[in-house]
Scaffold this motif. Structure first.
Motif, PDB file in Angstrom:
ATOM      1  N   ARG A   1       0.843  -1.265  -0.318  1.00  9.21           N
ATOM      2  CA  ARG A   1      -0.310  -0.058   0.042  1.00  9.21           C
ATOM      3  C   ARG A   1       0.450   1.532   0.201  1.00  9.21           C
ATOM      4  NH1 ARG A   1      -3.441   0.437   5.178  1.00  9.21           N
ATOM      5  NH2 ARG A   1      -3.830   2.629   4.258  1.00  9.21           N
ATOM      6  N   LEU A   2       0.642   2.460  -0.369  1.00 12.90           N
ATOM      7  CA  LEU A   2       0.721   3.696  -0.455  1.00 12.90           C
ATOM      8  C   LEU A   2       0.078   5.002  -0.450  1.00 12.90           C
ATOM      9  CD1 LEU A   2       3.549   5.279  -1.061  1.00 12.90           C
ATOM     10  CD2 LEU A   2       3.307   4.806  -3.507  1.00 12.90           C
ATOM     11  N   ASP A   3       0.210   5.118   0.343  1.00 14.05           N
ATOM     12  CA  ASP A   3      -0.957   6.040   1.672  1.00 14.05           C
ATOM     13  C   ASP A   3      -0.207   7.418   0.542  1.00 14.05           C
ATOM     14  OD1 ASP A   3      -2.458   4.612   2.167  1.00 14.05           O
ATOM     15  OD2 ASP A   3      -1.040   4.635   4.386  1.00 14.05           O
ATOM     16  N   ALA A   4      -1.019   8.404   0.917  1.00 13.44           N
ATOM     17  CA  ALA A   4      -0.818  10.146   0.087  1.00 13.44           C
ATOM     18  C   ALA A   4       0.309   9.836  -1.207  1.00 13.44           C
ATOM     19  CB  ALA A   4      -0.629  10.708   1.410  1.00 13.44           C
ATOM     20  N   PRO A   5      -0.218   9.177  -1.913  1.00 16.34           N
ATOM     21  CA  PRO A   5       1.343   9.200  -3.020  1.00 16.34           C
ATOM     22  C   PRO A   5       1.322  10.054  -4.375  1.00 16.34           C
ATOM     23  CG  PRO A   5      -0.774   7.976  -4.199  1.00 16.34           C
ATOM     24  CD  PRO A   5      -1.578   8.358  -2.931  1.00 16.34           C
ATOM     25  N   ASP A   6       2.527   9.708  -4.559  1.00 18.61           N
ATOM     26  CA  ASP A   6       3.218  10.431  -5.188  1.00 18.61           C
ATOM     27  C   ASP A   6       2.491  11.653  -6.534  1.00 18.61           C
ATOM     28  OD1 ASP A   6       5.157  12.865  -7.676  1.00 18.61           O
ATOM     29  OD2 ASP A   6       6.335  11.695  -5.784  1.00 18.61           O
TER      30      ASP A   6
ATOM     31  N   GLY B   1      -5.003   6.617  -1.571  1.00 25.64           N
ATOM     32  CA  GLY B   1      -3.286   5.694  -2.245  1.00 25.64           C
ATOM     33  C   GLY B   1      -3.487   4.727  -2.541  1.00 25.64           C
ATOM     34  N   ILE B   2      -3.167   4.019  -2.478  1.00 26.22           N
ATOM     35  CA  ILE B   2      -2.771   2.596  -3.325  1.00 26.22           C
ATOM     36  C   ILE B   2      -2.845   1.953  -2.896  1.00 26.22           C
ATOM     37  CG2 ILE B   2      -1.369   1.937  -5.684  1.00 26.22           C
ATOM     38  CD1 ILE B   2      -0.333   4.396  -6.535  1.00 26.22           C
TER      39      ILE B   2
END
Length: 326
Positions: free
Chosen positions: A102-107, A172-173
């Protein structure tokens, strides 16, 4: 889709210098230099390391002092794309997503690339799939052991592939399946070319040739002659030349990383089977953007000539060149 964590092409193993470290006036035949001087134009080339390969930018301007700020921001754009989506960097946003699931607040750059990738996955019927990274791991690990993955191992890796199981929004992702991993190697160098050209345009650079692993060009040489792009190789000469060359071009081929001497097994995979497509040896796409050229060349390689050409025709201003494997 290109998954290799090795240099994209053997010719790129000779590094010309670190990012921002090498600047020199371009040289050439005296007649061409004289023409450039007569037109009041100057050219400069700078090269560096990015995406596990060498990149180079050639710029044309009327004043020497125009080069440095343009080079600075162009290479900063490359570094930003690397920080977002490069698998060569363990600290990139993409590497953190693959590690954590998971990736919060993605670029925003990751979001831009991934959203394009998922749209292309849908339009290509899954031929382009950014979740094929487990297949790269399977084949590269097998090659290190001198083994070719068997049907059971391929089936297990394919079970962890599926673009529909990636959830993306502004917050996120996330992966819906355990063991999934993303790669953006099938489009990141083309996207970097887009970002570089935008940075150069912001500095008023209208004449440039960009090599980020994929290619972009605008305007002309300092002497006024058009840019030319050589494709493939036939001995010491390119097998085909695009002249004049302007816009963006990307090539997907079986020669970047091969897992078998005959290149039957290589770094481009059919997501449905876990095997490499065998009909083509190279696909080059020219397009209005590097992102589009890069992604379409990968998708068309997997789909084959007829279906790949049909996909490319869906996009205005795009064209494909196919080389059948002999």
């Amino acid at each position: 889709m290109s998954l290799s964590l090795r240099p994209a092409m053997e010719r790129r193993r000779i590094l010309l210098g670190g990012l921002g470290a090498l600047a020199a006036l371009a040289t050439g035949p005296a007649a061409f230099r004289a023409l450039a001087e007569h037109r009041g134009r100057r050219a400069a080339t700078r090269a560096g390391l990015a995406f596990g390969t060498t990149v180079s930018l050639t710029l044309v301007a009327e004043r020497d002092d125009a080069f440095e700020p343009a080079f600075r921001d162009a290479f900063a754009a490359i570094r930003a794309v690397e920080a977002a989506g490069s698998l060569y960097r363990p600290d990139s946003a993409l590497s953190r997503l693959n590690r954590d699931g998971r990736l919060d607040a993605p670029d925003p750059l990751v979001l831009a690339m991934l959203r394009f990738a998922l749209t292309l996955a849908e339009r290509s019927g899954g031929a382009f799939d950014p979740t094929v990274q487990p297949l790269w791991t399977l084949w590269s690990d097998g090659a290190a052991r001198g083994e070719r993955p068997g049907p059971q191992a391929r089936a297990e890796a394919v079970s962890r592939v599926g673009w529909r199981h990636v959830a993306v929004d502004e917050t996120g992702i996330r992966f819906a399946r355990a063991g999934m991993c993303l790669t953006l190697n099938g489009l990141i160098q083309g996207f970097a070319a887009d970002r570089v050209m935008a940075a150069l345009a912001a500095h008023g650079i209208a004449d440039a040739f960009v090599d980020t692993g994929e290619f972009a060009a605008a305007g002309a040489h300092a002497d006024g002659t058009p840019w030319r792009l050589g494709l493939g190789a036939h001995g010491d000469r390119p097998s085909e030349v695009i002249a004049p060359f302007a816009g963006f071009a990307a090539t997907s081929g079986d020669d970047a990383t091969a897992f078998s001497p005959d290149r039957r097994d290589h770094h481009i995979f059919d997501p449905a089977t876990g095997l490499s497509p065998t009909a083509l040896s190279r696909v080059t796409v020219t397009a209005p953007s590097g992102l589009l050229a890069d992604g379409l060349s990968t998708a068309a390689f997997v789909m084959g000539e007829a279906a790949g050409a049909a996909l490319v025709r869906l996009y205005s201003g795009c064209a494909a060149r196919f080389t059948v494997k002999l």
